[in-house]
Design a protein around this motif. Structure first.
Motif, mmCIF file in Angstrom:
data_model
loop_
_atom_site.group_PDB
_atom_site.id
_atom_site.type_symbol
_atom_site.label_atom_id
_atom_site.label_comp_id
_atom_site.label_asym_id
_atom_site.label_seq_id
_atom_site.Cartn_x
_atom_site.Cartn_y
_atom_site.Cartn_z
ATOM 1 N N ALA A 1 0.835 -1.211 0.000
ATOM 2 C CA ALA A 1 0.000 0.000 0.000
ATOM 3 C C ALA A 1 0.863 1.250 0.000
ATOM 4 N N TRP A 2 1.782 1.327 -0.965
ATOM 5 C CA TRP A 2 2.760 2.419 -1.056
ATOM 6 C C TRP A 2 2.437 3.289 -2.267
ATOM 7 N N ASP A 3 2.301 4.604 -2.063
ATOM 8 C CA ASP A 3 1.933 5.511 -3.155
ATOM 9 C C ASP A 3 3.121 6.264 -3.740
ATOM 10 N N GLY A 4 4.243 6.278 -3.020
ATOM 11 C CA GLY A 4 5.383 7.093 -3.437
ATOM 12 C C GLY A 4 6.197 6.468 -4.563
ATOM 13 N N ASP A 5 7.317 7.139 -4.885
ATOM 14 C CA ASP A 5 8.209 6.656 -5.948
ATOM 15 C C ASP A 5 8.913 5.369 -5.522
ATOM 16 N N VAL A 6 9.140 4.515 -6.506
ATOM 17 C CA VAL A 6 9.906 3.286 -6.269
ATOM 18 C C VAL A 6 10.898 3.143 -7.419
ATOM 19 N N THR A 7 12.183 2.981 -7.089
ATOM 20 C CA THR A 7 13.217 2.833 -8.117
ATOM 21 C C THR A 7 13.984 1.525 -7.876
ATOM 22 N N LEU A 8 14.945 1.275 -8.730
ATOM 23 C CA LEU A 8 15.761 0.072 -8.573
ATOM 24 C C LEU A 8 16.475 0.042 -7.225
ATOM 25 N N GLU A 9 16.802 1.242 -6.735
ATOM 26 C CA GLU A 9 17.574 1.320 -5.488
ATOM 27 C C GLU A 9 16.696 1.279 -4.236
ATOM 28 N N THR A 10 15.388 1.350 -4.405
ATOM 29 C CA THR A 10 14.498 1.396 -3.236
ATOM 30 C C THR A 10 14.620 0.108 -2.419
ATOM 31 N N SER A 11 14.834 0.269 -1.111
ATOM 32 C CA SER A 11 14.940 -0.880 -0.209
ATOM 33 C C SER A 11 13.556 -1.254 0.315
ATOM 34 N N LEU A 12 13.240 -2.547 0.219
ATOM 35 C CA LEU A 12 11.919 -3.003 0.666
ATOM 36 C C LEU A 12 11.719 -2.743 2.155
ATOM 37 N N ILE A 13 12.739 -3.011 2.933
ATOM 38 C CA ILE A 13 12.606 -2.901 4.393
ATOM 39 C C ILE A 13 12.905 -1.473 4.866
ATOM 40 N N GLU A 14 14.048 -0.924 4.438
ATOM 41 C CA GLU A 14 14.482 0.395 4.934
ATOM 42 C C GLU A 14 13.566 1.519 4.423
ATOM 43 N N ASP A 15 13.244 1.492 3.126
ATOM 44 C CA ASP A 15 12.485 2.606 2.530
ATOM 45 C C ASP A 15 10.971 2.396 2.580
#
Lengths: 76, 315
Positions: A15-29
């Motif tokens: 349920a995430w609306d923000g930006d997601v990139t290759l570098e996005t961490s599943l747990i940290e971000d």
């Protein structure tokens, strides 16, 4: 195409609306916990027809890791 | 041939333990536990033993003097018994002053114990004979309160049923996948669980055994009123529902107030549903258990028309 689908699954499951990139961490971000990661893996397995071994989970930290894992599994 | 649940009763210890209990022991919060597990509280038995709880439930089942002559088997399911011997089932036989011609035994199938017990009883009884099946756990005495992966999940309690052999429909699916790493408790040690592996296992066999028992019965998921699953974790139940494309509303829950009570979780839920008036008419249900072993079992049967005098403690 594969990346877009991965991001779509991640956004829907967490349920995430923000930006997601290759570098996005599943747990940290994105704030996923260990069961979120398992649920995501089950969704990836269903979508891409691969098997993600539980022992490999600690190495799957970012969206890029997910993409690389699925591509490697598909190639093998 | 099948089984009818004649009565259901439950017992939860007086001591309620809210999520706030764990804040001092673990790096966690009430919100985190609620959102991650669906659990808001659980009960700890403290000085009350497993057999004490089982006897409370046995005493609350509505069994007439005439019924007592027809009881042929007592099964007690638990992985946390206070007595290694005699069996808690035998203790129940004495407490209820049943006749001697009763087979009494305890079984350990962990969280699958109640459903496994139903399968054994259905196979053992002859038509019109009765059985008592009780699941009881005192898991609090086996928890490591520094392990966030298990300490917050479990509770104590007991639930049981009076059963009668009938000619109603009764379809079963069961299995075992031997594993002594993912969900384990050795003598003198705390319970340990590999959460990710158990989640994957439970959602896989939960969904497949429900599909399997529907296939055996020649029925569709739309023919089922309730999917009464072992109350392990809200997320496991929701994911099984998701896998089967069934509304999670058809997977009733009681773990909010009890946590995971292993072999007692399904009779506790049945008792709650009965109290809420869900079994005034016959309902077709699938009962599904999964847990250590690794083991799993599903039963498709009808539940309803119970005695109205049973006592309940779950609120």
């Amino acid at each position: 195409m594969k990346l877009e689908k991965i991001i779509e699954i991640v956004k829907e499951n967490l349920a995430w609306d923000g930006d997601v990139t290759l570098e996005t961490s599943l747990i940290e971000d994105l704030g996923a916990d260990s069961l979120d990661v398992v649920e995501l893996c089950l969704a990836f397995e269903e979508e891409f027809g691969v098997h993600i071994d539980d022992e490999d989970l600690p190495g799957i930290l970012t969206i890029g890791d997910v993409l690389n894992y699925i591509e490697a599994e598909k190639a093998s | 041939m099948g089984l009818r649940i004649r009565d259901v009763a439950d017992y939860l210890p007086e001591k309620k333990v809210a999520n706030s209990f764990f804040l001092k022991l673990l790096n966690t919060s009430d919100e985190w536990i609620r959102s991650r597990t669906g659990i808001e509280g659980r009960h700890f038995a403290e000085d009350f033993s497993t057999s004490d709880m089982a006897l409370k439930v046995a005493g609350d089942l509505d069994i007439s003097e005439e019924d007592k002559k027809r009881v042929k088997i007592i099964l007690h399911a638990s992985f946390t018994p206070d007595y290694i011997m005699p069996s808690i089932a035998a203790i129940i036989q004495g407490a209820l002053e049943l006749q001697e011609e009763v087979l009494c035994l305890d079984i350990n199938m962990a969280c699958t114990g109640f459903v496994g017990g139903l399968i054994l009883i259905e196979g053992f009884l002859k038509k019109d004979e009765l059985a008592i099946l009780i699941g009881t756990e005192k898991i609090s005495k086996h928890l490591d309160f520094e392990d966030r992966g298990t300490a917050i999940l479990f509770g104590d309690g007991s639930g049981g049923v009076l059963l009668e052999k009938t000619e109603d429909e009764f379809f079963t699916v069961y299995g075992t996948r031997s594993n002594k790493e993912d969900l384990v408790m050795k003598e003198g040690e705390a319970l340990t669980m590999k959460g990710s592996q158990v989640f994957r296992f439970a959602t896989e066999v939960g969904a497949s055994s429900i599909s399997g028992v529907l296939d055996k019965a020649g029925l569709e998921k739309q023919d089922i009123d309730y999917f009464v699953c072992h109350q392990a974790n809200e997320r496991i139940l929701d994911y099984i529902a998701h896998r089967l494309q069934i509304s999670p509303l058809l997977f009733p829950k009681s773990l909010k107030d009890t946590g995971n009570v292993s072999a007692a979780s399904i009779p506790l839920l049945l008792s709650k549903l009965k109290r809420e008036g869900e079994f005034k008419e016959n309902k077709r249900v699938i009962l599904t258990g999964f847990g250590a072993g690794l083991s799993w079992a599903s039963i498709l049967m009808e539940v309803g028309k119970m005695n109205e005098t049973s006592k309940n403690t779950l609120d």
